[in-house]
Design an enzyme around this catalytic site. Sequence first.
Site, PDB file in Angstrom:
ATOM      1  N   GLY A  24       8.873   3.378  -7.280  1.00 59.75           N
ATOM      2  CA  GLY A  24       9.495   4.459  -7.767  1.00 59.75           C
ATOM      3  C   GLY A  24       8.451   5.692  -7.173  1.00 59.75           C
ATOM      4  O   GLY A  24       7.398   5.413  -6.933  1.00 59.75           O
ATOM      5  N   THR A  25       9.282   6.903  -7.027  1.00 61.87           N
ATOM      6  CA  THR A  25       8.452   7.871  -6.271  1.00 61.87           C
ATOM      7  C   THR A  25       9.340   9.223  -6.447  1.00 61.87           C
ATOM      8  O   THR A  25      10.515   9.064  -6.884  1.00 61.87           O
ATOM      9  CB  THR A  25       8.246   7.780  -4.845  1.00 61.87           C
ATOM     10  OG1 THR A  25       7.521   9.017  -4.508  1.00 61.87           O
ATOM     11  CG2 THR A  25       9.318   7.660  -3.965  1.00 61.87           C
ATOM     12  N   THR A  26       9.087  10.325  -6.297  1.00 68.31           N
ATOM     13  CA  THR A  26       9.823  11.557  -6.214  1.00 68.31           C
ATOM     14  C   THR A  26       9.384  12.290  -4.966  1.00 68.31           C
ATOM     15  O   THR A  26       8.325  12.733  -4.586  1.00 68.31           O
ATOM     16  CB  THR A  26       9.595  12.529  -7.159  1.00 68.31           C
ATOM     17  OG1 THR A  26      10.009  11.818  -8.476  1.00 68.31           O
ATOM     18  CG2 THR A  26      10.456  13.770  -7.246  1.00 68.31           C
ATOM     19  N   ASP A  28       5.204  13.473  -4.834  1.00 72.03           N
ATOM     20  CA  ASP A  28       4.412  13.254  -5.859  1.00 72.03           C
ATOM     21  C   ASP A  28       3.436  12.351  -5.062  1.00 72.03           C
ATOM     22  O   ASP A  28       3.507  11.919  -3.982  1.00 72.03           O
ATOM     23  CB  ASP A  28       4.828  12.754  -7.032  1.00 72.03           C
ATOM     24  CG  ASP A  28       5.381  11.428  -6.938  1.00 72.03           C
ATOM     25  OD1 ASP A  28       6.036  10.986  -5.826  1.00 72.03           O
ATOM     26  OD2 ASP A  28       5.138  10.350  -7.271  1.00 72.03           O
ATOM     27  N   LYS A  68       2.507  10.786   0.591  1.00 71.70           N
ATOM     28  CA  LYS A  68       3.671  10.154   0.922  1.00 71.70           C
ATOM     29  C   LYS A  68       4.414  11.136   1.894  1.00 71.70           C
ATOM     30  O   LYS A  68       5.732  10.922   2.119  1.00 71.70           O
ATOM     31  CB  LYS A  68       4.683  10.267  -0.448  1.00 71.70           C
ATOM     32  CG  LYS A  68       3.865   9.273  -1.395  1.00 71.70           C
ATOM     33  CD  LYS A  68       4.704   9.404  -2.495  1.00 71.70           C
ATOM     34  CE  LYS A  68       4.288   8.420  -3.638  1.00 71.70           C
ATOM     35  NZ  LYS A  68       5.077   8.377  -5.035  1.00 71.70           N
TER      36      LYS A  68
END
Length: 291
Positions: free
Chosen positions: A49-51, A66, A82
């Site tokens: 999970g990430t954005t 994020d 990231k």
Amino acid sequence: MALQDVCKWQAPDTQEASPHLPQAGGWAVPQGWDPQTFLQIHGPRLAHGTTTLAFRFRHGVIAAADTRSSCGDYVACPASRKVIPVHQHLLGTTSGTSADCVTWYRVLRRELRLRALREGQLPSVAGAARLLSVMMSRYRGLDLCVATALCGWDRSGPALFYVYSDGTCLQGDIFSVGSGSPYAYGVLDGGYHYDMSTQEAYALARRAVAHATHRDAYSGGSVDLFHVRKSGWEYVSRSDAWVLYSELRKLPGPGPEQEREEEATPDRAGEGGEPSVAPAPGDSRTPAETL
């Protein structure tokens, strides 16, 4: 009793190095278990999970992400980076398995450097994206998980490409990748336009990631912001996601009373109070004739 005696495991021959993983029968598993069945039942099931997001506008390309790296329900690192630089005019966002992303960016950086030494110049952003997609497509079906947005500036101007580990390569103006991408797209679709100023682009990227971290459990930490210009990429800022979201909540906006008043007030024209009807595009008749 040693562990190798229990598992019937023998150390591989270290005299001859091999780039390949051992066969299924070479893994050390408890007695009575088939290696494939054991790994399917007891193997790790990790949720990613990430954005991350990137968009292209008249002053370059904005990349934001994020900083929370999660391993299932466990936050492995709250302050990871990231957005990975490739060279002075190219960087990329990373989503998926962190080890896969870092490894393939090292491979891409090496290949681009070798091409620059052979040809005397770096490939375009489109060339770098195609190169990465071709290299990763050879490992399709082997649980490779890399989803990236390549942001760069070349002779044609600002460029943005989305590359996935199955070989997908797409060009566009807006990309958001990760579990928080639906929330980020909701903000980007409402505020993006190509001719925005630099400060408007910074505010839009921060707002999109901050709202995504508030709704997505796998996203959080801080918001990293990068800007790719003609002169090269620039690391703009790192802002705490919760503080940024709290400040956004305090910004003035239309209240519910004002919205109800606008909905209840009809659009009237003339003394008779008749609603105005706009003619269709290309229709030369007056509103009265269209009725």
